[in-house]
Design a protein around this motif. Structure first.
Motif, PDB file in Angstrom:
ATOM      1  N   ARG A 191       3.088   0.919 -11.285  1.00  0.00           N
ATOM      2  CA  ARG A 191       3.981   0.056 -12.087  1.00  0.00           C
ATOM      3  C   ARG A 191       4.541  -1.054 -11.334  1.00  0.00           C
ATOM      4  N   ILE A 192       4.592  -2.152 -11.945  1.00  0.00           N
ATOM      5  CA  ILE A 192       4.907  -3.201 -11.078  1.00  0.00           C
ATOM      6  C   ILE A 192       5.975  -3.910 -11.882  1.00  0.00           C
ATOM      7  N   ARG A 209       0.786  -1.382   0.056  1.00  0.00           N
ATOM      8  CA  ARG A 209      -0.002  -0.014   0.077  1.00  0.00           C
ATOM      9  C   ARG A 209       1.062   1.056   0.026  1.00  0.00           C
ATOM     10  N   VAL A 210       0.198   2.373  -0.463  1.00  0.00           N
ATOM     11  CA  VAL A 210       0.831   3.639  -0.415  1.00  0.00           C
ATOM     12  C   VAL A 210       0.722   4.240   0.680  1.00  0.00           C
ATOM     13  N   PRO A 269       7.806   8.428 -13.390  1.00  0.00           N
ATOM     14  CA  PRO A 269       8.253   7.578 -12.154  1.00  0.00           C
ATOM     15  C   PRO A 269       8.770   8.301 -10.907  1.00  0.00           C
ATOM     16  N   THR A 270       8.424   7.536  -9.718  1.00  0.00           N
ATOM     17  CA  THR A 270       9.132   7.935  -8.684  1.00  0.00           C
ATOM     18  C   THR A 270      10.211   6.876  -8.291  1.00  0.00           C
ATOM     19  N   LYS A 271      10.630   7.071  -6.999  1.00  0.00           N
ATOM     20  CA  LYS A 271      11.492   6.002  -6.572  1.00  0.00           C
ATOM     21  C   LYS A 271      10.762   4.625  -6.302  1.00  0.00           C
ATOM     22  N   GLN A 294       9.033  -5.329  -7.928  1.00  0.00           N
ATOM     23  CA  GLN A 294       9.365  -3.614  -7.745  1.00  0.00           C
ATOM     24  C   GLN A 294       8.075  -2.989  -8.121  1.00  0.00           C
ATOM     25  N   TYR A 295       7.915  -2.130  -6.978  1.00  0.00           N
ATOM     26  CA  TYR A 295       6.688  -1.085  -7.278  1.00  0.00           C
ATOM     27  C   TYR A 295       7.267   0.195  -7.449  1.00  0.00           C
ATOM     28  N   THR A 296       6.723   0.752  -8.399  1.00  0.00           N
ATOM     29  CA  THR A 296       6.939   2.151  -8.816  1.00  0.00           C
ATOM     30  C   THR A 296       5.440   3.121  -8.881  1.00  0.00           C
ATOM     31  N   LEU A 297       5.257   4.232  -8.119  1.00  0.00           N
ATOM     32  CA  LEU A 297       4.241   5.010  -8.354  1.00  0.00           C
ATOM     33  C   LEU A 297       4.373   5.967  -9.650  1.00  0.00           C
TER      34      LEU A 297
END
Lengths: 139, 251
Positions: free
Chosen positions: A84-85, A69-70, A127-129, A118-121
């Motif tokens: 983005r996974i 979760r964020v 893209p973020t970290k 790897q999860y990227t928002l």
């Protein structure tokens, strides 16, 4: 006259020294910055392995789930994103919706194996970290 | 140099008074019918004085005298004493136009004063103006440096509040380095300007100090002393006889 000149010169020289203490390398506090090093923005909620049953109630398949979760409290209220996974085991990448949490599912996992994602928002198309989260598939 | 002889002066004044009462006045009465007027148009018109016949000191535009020639000594502050003889005609009013030239002492004083003022300008005004200009440039430079510094603070705030990773990247790797360069240039300019201003200020103080030792020319109106010496001047205690001798040792 002398005192006034000396005083004004001293004031000009010493009272108004300006310092540049802004170093871009030390700017790491914005969660949307690729160089962010604060509290992780994406955290593991839970990971489970469950067995699905068929209509007769017999075991049908084993499913591994990893839910993340964020931490929305770190973001501004109006921030929107998509997921983005990337499956770090296979290299496969896909995008998903803008929910607060996201669950990755693997059917028939090898029990005891470690599955990393790897999860990227993606915020405003950028893209973020990325955060890599691994779980071991155990019953 | 002045000679003051109060006791002799008083005695002499008394003698002159007695002579006037018993000799001069009856003659004047006898000659009162044969008089004329002189209208004096003298430059400068507001401050001149004159002595008639080496005796009577006056300060007026029109004078009535017995007919015939009379000796006049005219004087005004800063002007030369002008001696002349004017003829009074019976029953007529004559206009006399006279320009009193500036005295040599005053012209010399004027020249020395101008030289002094030029020196003061060189030692005080010009350095002060240059220092003022440098100070103004320093203030402007400081203002620019402060503005550049404020821009960096705004960049920091923008970083904290930004909600776009792309804009954060642009901010960190393009905007902030450029703003830092601007600040560095502005701050260097400010420090140089402040240093130059301090140097000019020091030089101004030094020149101010040096120029304070230059004596200011002083005007001594020797023509006035000469003019005062022509007549008897009554004082509060009676009167004094004054004489003037001028010896200019500069020439």
């Amino acid at each position: 006259m002398k005192n006034i000149l000396l005083l004004s010169a001293a004031c000009l020289l010493f009272s108004a020294c300006l310092k540049d203490d802004l170093d871009p390398a030390t700017l790491t506090t914005n969660p949307l910055d690729l160089a962010y090093d604060g509290t992780p923005l994406v955290v593991l909620e839970h990971d489970t392995v469950r067995i699905t049953e068929n209509a007769q109630g017999l075991p049908q398949d084993t499913i591994f789930e990893q839910t993340v979760r964020v931490r929305t409290e770190l973001l501004s209220p109006l921030t929107s994103w998509t997921w983005r996974i990337t499956d770090l085991n296979t290299g496969q990448t896909w995008n998903s919706g803008s929910s607060t949490s996201y669950t990755t599912t693997i059917t028939s996992p090898q029990l005891g194996n470690t599955y990393c994602f790897q999860y990227t928002l993606i915020v405003q198309y950028a893209p973020t970290k990325p955060y890599s989260i691994c779980s071991v598939a155990n019953l | 140099m002045h000679l003051r002889c109060d006791s002799y002066g008083k005695a002499f004044a008394t003698a002159v008074w007695i002579a006037a009462v018993f000799c001069v006045l009856p003659m004047n009465t006898a000659q009162a019918q044969t008089s004329g007027k002189l209208r004096l148009l003298v430059d400068p018109g507001d401050s001149y004085e004159f002595v008639v016949d080496h005796q009577f000191r006056m300060q007026q535009r029109e004078v009535e005298l017995t007919t015939g020639p009379h000796h006049f000594s005219f004087w005004a502050p800063k002007r030369m004493v002008v001696d002349t003889t004017l003829v009074v005609e019976e029953g007529r009013t004559k206009s006399v136009v006279l320009y009193l030239p500036y005295s040599k002492d005053y012209l010399v004083y004027q020249r020395e004063l101008q030289q002094y003022q030029r020196t003061m300008r060189k030692y005080r005004v010009i350095p002060a103006v240059i220092t003022g200009g440098a100070a103004l440039f320093t203030i402007i430079s400081y203002s620019k440096a402060k503005k550049a510094h404020d821009q960096l603070e705004e960049d920091r705030t923008a970083y904290d509040e930004n909600r776009s990773p792309t804009r954060i990247d642009v901010l960190k790797y393009e905007t902030i380095p450029a703003d830092k360069d601007d600040f560095k240039k502005a701050n260097t300019q400010y420090l140089v300007a402040a240093g130059v201003t301090a140097l000019f200020a020091g030089a101004t103080v030094y020149l101010y100090h040096i120029s304070g030792k230059i004596p200011q020319p002083e005007f001594i109106d020797n023509e006035k002393l000469r003019f005062d010496g022509l007549t008897w001047v009554p004082g509060p205690q009676g009167g004094t006889w004054m004489g003037g001798i001028t010896w200019n040792i500069n020439r």
